[in-house]
Scaffold this active site. Sequence first.
Site, PDB file in Angstrom:
ATOM      1  N   GLY A 271      11.762  16.236  21.712  1.00  0.00           N
ATOM      2  CA  GLY A 271      11.672  15.821  20.312  1.00  0.00           C
ATOM      3  C   GLY A 271      11.227  16.886  19.341  1.00  0.00           C
ATOM      4  O   GLY A 271      11.673  16.921  18.192  1.00  0.00           O
TER       5      GLY A 271
ATOM      6  N   ASP B 105       2.661   8.326  17.593  1.00  0.00           N
ATOM      7  CA  ASP B 105       2.828   6.883  17.396  1.00  0.00           C
ATOM      8  C   ASP B 105       1.531   6.205  17.852  1.00  0.00           C
ATOM      9  O   ASP B 105       0.567   6.131  17.095  1.00  0.00           O
ATOM     10  CB  ASP B 105       4.066   6.459  18.200  1.00  0.00           C
ATOM     11  CG  ASP B 105       4.437   5.007  18.030  1.00  0.00           C
ATOM     12  OD1 ASP B 105       3.860   4.326  17.172  1.00  0.00           O
ATOM     13  OD2 ASP B 105       5.318   4.519  18.762  1.00  0.00           O
TER      14      ASP B 105
ATOM     15  N   ARG C  50      19.423  13.273  17.846  1.00  0.00           N
ATOM     16  CA  ARG C  50      18.456  14.353  17.593  1.00  0.00           C
ATOM     17  C   ARG C  50      19.025  15.365  16.605  1.00  0.00           C
ATOM     18  O   ARG C  50      18.307  16.112  15.967  1.00  0.00           O
ATOM     19  CB  ARG C  50      18.122  15.087  18.898  1.00  0.00           C
ATOM     20  CG  ARG C  50      17.385  14.229  19.911  1.00  0.00           C
ATOM     21  CD  ARG C  50      16.840  15.108  21.022  1.00  0.00           C
ATOM     22  NE  ARG C  50      16.460  14.363  22.205  1.00  0.00           N
ATOM     23  CZ  ARG C  50      15.279  13.797  22.406  1.00  0.00           C
ATOM     24  NH1 ARG C  50      14.355  13.864  21.466  1.00  0.00           N
ATOM     25  NH2 ARG C  50      15.000  13.151  23.512  1.00  0.00           N
TER      26      ARG C  50
END
Length: 181
Positions: A50, A107, A169
């Site tokens: 990521g 998160d 992505r």
Amino acid sequence: MKVTVNQQILEAKILIPEAKLRARIGELAQSLNEDLGEDEPLLVLIVLNGALIFAADLMRGLKMPTEIETVRVSSYEGMKSTGKLNFLTPLPDMAGRNVLVVEDIVDTGRTVRHIIQSIQAMAPKRLLVCALLDKPSEHEAPIKIDYTGFEIGKNFVIGFGLDLDGKFRNLPYVAELVPAK
Ligand code: IMP
């Protein structure tokens, strides 16, 4: 753009456009240059996959001698965290080093906490965390992120490195998934 998740049709709505990402990443690099100076070497630990795109842009704004290491951690399936955290590749040795962990998004904070604890056990000289995105409302415990690009709400986001089951992505912006009208 429409995306189907568990038979639900969602719309990918641009949340952070490309120019805003570029400008903010430039600011983050400048803050790091000012805070860390240009002389001491820095080890950038990119949390794959990521953070790859964010880190590539961020690093080109850094002025100190910089090395790259990567680590792969897995906990997500679709839009849900599995709760199980695994290092899919071993962490490199970071004893005595200045380390900057680069994450795509915080998160619940579980991933970053796990990485921080594992690096701290190696006794680095200095350990800093930089995340492009942060969802403060979702943290399950207080967590210190040294550099944050953008604070966002709880909606699932894709693009600029962030995926939905491995895809999207490549989007040059960050988009949030909302129910399609
Ligand atoms: P945490 O451990 O709950 O903080 O989750 C962190 C990891 O989950 C991130 O590095 C991402 O890979 C993934 N993740 C969390 N939220 C999102 C999202 O909205 N979009 C894509 N990936 C996410």
